[in-house]
Scaffold this motif. Structure first.
Motif, PDB file in Angstrom:
ATOM      1  N   PHE A   7       0.825  -1.215   0.000  1.00 36.99           N
ATOM      2  CA  PHE A   7       0.000   0.000   0.000  1.00 36.99           C
ATOM      3  C   PHE A   7       0.858   1.263   0.000  1.00 36.99           C
ATOM      4  N   SER A   8       2.043   1.162  -0.516  1.00 40.41           N
ATOM      5  CA  SER A   8       2.963   2.303  -0.488  1.00 40.41           C
ATOM      6  C   SER A   8       2.475   3.481  -1.332  1.00 40.41           C
ATOM      7  N   ASP A   9       1.624   3.257  -2.283  1.00 44.99           N
ATOM      8  CA  ASP A   9       1.137   4.348  -3.133  1.00 44.99           C
ATOM      9  C   ASP A   9      -0.131   5.009  -2.596  1.00 44.99           C
ATOM     10  N   VAL A  10      -0.652   4.553  -1.471  1.00 43.27           N
ATOM     11  CA  VAL A  10      -1.892   5.107  -0.916  1.00 43.27           C
ATOM     12  C   VAL A  10      -1.691   6.552  -0.464  1.00 43.27           C
ATOM     13  N   ASP A  11      -0.560   6.826   0.214  1.00 54.51           N
ATOM     14  CA  ASP A  11      -0.310   8.200   0.661  1.00 54.51           C
ATOM     15  C   ASP A  11      -0.248   9.159  -0.514  1.00 54.51           C
ATOM     16  N   GLU A  12       0.405   8.754  -1.573  1.00 54.53           N
ATOM     17  CA  GLU A  12       0.499   9.601  -2.767  1.00 54.53           C
ATOM     18  C   GLU A  12      -0.886   9.857  -3.360  1.00 54.53           C
TER      19      GLU A  12
END
Length: 98
Positions: A7-12
């Protein structure tokens, strides 16, 4: 059962969404100030009232303001310095975000 997910792209994704909302509020604020400058139904001999309209956008929303000390006095006399534009800006924001 263990499911591994990235889920590393959720913040972006959320940052991008926040910027889109902020950008929309900036656009509405800019349009409201221009609208107020063009549609004010008063004589502004010194251009102080028209050039004192401004806006600020932060995490709480859009704030329209007139920094001239006597703007509220002129509005109280029945002239539209910024209030009409503020109402139209509020309507536009509701259309965009509801």
């Amino acid at each position: 059962m263990v499911i591994d997910s990235d889920f590393s792209d959720v913040d972006e994704f959320f940052d991008e969404g926040e910027w889109e909302v902020e950008k929309a509020m900036i656009d509405v604020g800019d349009a409201a100030v221009k609208d107020a400058e063009e549609s004010g139904n008063y004589q502004d001999h010194t251009l102080t009232l028209r050039t004192s309209n401004g806006y600020d956008v932060d995490k709480d929303g859009l704030t329209l303001e007139n920094t001239a000390d006597y703007a509220s006095y002129v509005e109280a006399k029945g002239f539209d310095v910024l209030s009409g534009s503020a109402l139209r800006a509020e309507k536009k924001l509701k259309e965009l975000f509801e």
